[in-house]
Enzyme design. Sequence first.
Site, PDB file in Angstrom:
ATOM      1  N   VAL A  89       0.829  -1.209   0.000  1.00 34.32           N
ATOM      2  CA  VAL A  89       0.000   0.000   0.000  1.00 34.32           C
ATOM      3  C   VAL A  89       0.864   1.260   0.000  1.00 34.32           C
ATOM      4  O   VAL A  89       0.757   2.104  -0.892  1.00 34.32           O
ATOM      5  CB  VAL A  89      -1.023   0.051   1.162  1.00 34.32           C
ATOM      6  CG1 VAL A  89      -1.960   1.233   0.975  1.00 34.32           C
ATOM      7  CG2 VAL A  89      -1.804  -1.236   1.255  1.00 34.32           C
ATOM      8  N   CYS A  90       1.758   1.393   1.021  1.00 29.92           N
ATOM      9  CA  CYS A  90       2.612   2.595   1.098  1.00 29.92           C
ATOM     10  C   CYS A  90       3.377   2.778  -0.199  1.00 29.92           C
ATOM     11  O   CYS A  90       3.530   3.892  -0.700  1.00 29.92           O
ATOM     12  CB  CYS A  90       3.665   2.464   2.186  1.00 29.92           C
ATOM     13  SG  CYS A  90       3.029   1.958   3.751  1.00 29.92           S
ATOM     14  N   SER A  91       3.886   1.666  -0.710  1.00 31.43           N
ATOM     15  CA  SER A  91       4.736   1.734  -1.894  1.00 31.43           C
ATOM     16  C   SER A  91       3.943   2.152  -3.115  1.00 31.43           C
ATOM     17  O   SER A  91       4.513   2.563  -4.117  1.00 31.43           O
ATOM     18  CB  SER A  91       5.398   0.368  -2.120  1.00 31.43           C
ATOM     19  OG  SER A  91       6.138   0.018  -0.962  1.00 31.43           O
TER      20      SER A  91
END
Lengths: 198, 190
Positions: A89-91
Amino acid sequence: MKIYKAFLLSLVVILSGVANGYCLSEAFKGNIYQVGKLKPTDSVLRVKVGDRAPDFTLPAVSGGEVTLSQYRGKKHVVISFVPAAWTPVCSDQWPGYAIVRDLFDKNDAVLLGITVDNIPTLFAWTNQMGKLWFPVLSDFWPHGRVAGTFGVLRSDGTAERAILIIDKAGTIRYIDVHDINRRPFLESIVEELEKLGD
Amino acid sequence: MKKFVQCVVVAVAVISSLYASAAQPPAAGELLPEMKLAVPVEREHRAYLGLSSGDSFEVQQVKADVVILEVMSMYCPFCQKEAPNLNELYRLIEGNPKLKGRIKLIGIGAGNSAYELKVFRERYQVPFPLAPDGDYHIHLSLGEVRTPYFIGVRIEKGGPRVFYSKLGGFEDAGAFLEEIFRLSGLKEKG
């Protein structure tokens, strides 16, 4: 009977992890550590809408330091806390922000990305995202102090996936401590910025 | 104890089947999993796909012999980089009288809202329809592939049959189109 209950609980946990491939981009290839499905939120906010945002200074990946209050009277500030580098997700969150600088400029706002990772880790990770136009800040040491001040530090030492919008007067105008397993939609940020005006 | 063993066997079977069905991208020769895509808001995109109105459509309804699906995301750096190549592919198809109308492109924005795809379309001047998949429902049915991922299907009576299924972009739109043409079994007209 207890053993059946324990088994069924384990089954639910396993099944909940089946559909969890949210780090999508081939840009990161096999380098994303799959954390599985996490507790959606795991902290208690220490600020609320209407509060003056606590000031902070953090080192930036690009060099130097960024202080929140340097934007006071000049720019609205969107803070994007993300849990940790090299995680799902963050990436696939900041690379989207990388192509919408004009939406922030148009609303007289800057974006600050913050994680609790150290600078070398953030350097390697953000290099995979292409060119980011916004400062990426390290809240590594003292570990998660800024995240903790806002109340978005999780019990495992990572940050929440949170968006905070602070107006030019330094007042918090929007807080979204999002389900860590999901990416907030871009329009939720843009709509809030458009409400702020000058 | 016997009940417990039975329970374990059933559970393992269920989990295995779930993984088997959820984890695999569609392979060449298979029918595309059923999916409902949002009908484009833009009139020109509805016309391009040969759709009239309604909320959703299935790939089978697209007026074409071949449909190329790109599973993409506004948030994916490689999809951003790939956008000009896709635009070139679209131009090559639309500029070739033998292919125009026979091969159609659709982007599926995994985890993307309609707003996010509108931003992406404007940013990269994408001329073909992009369908939102905000809740990853379609992405899940396609085996949660990484992006960009390309699936070529041939529209047959029995449904859209996959003839191409591959991760990663292409550098040369012309070469990609030739490969699609060859693998799809399309015959030249005119």
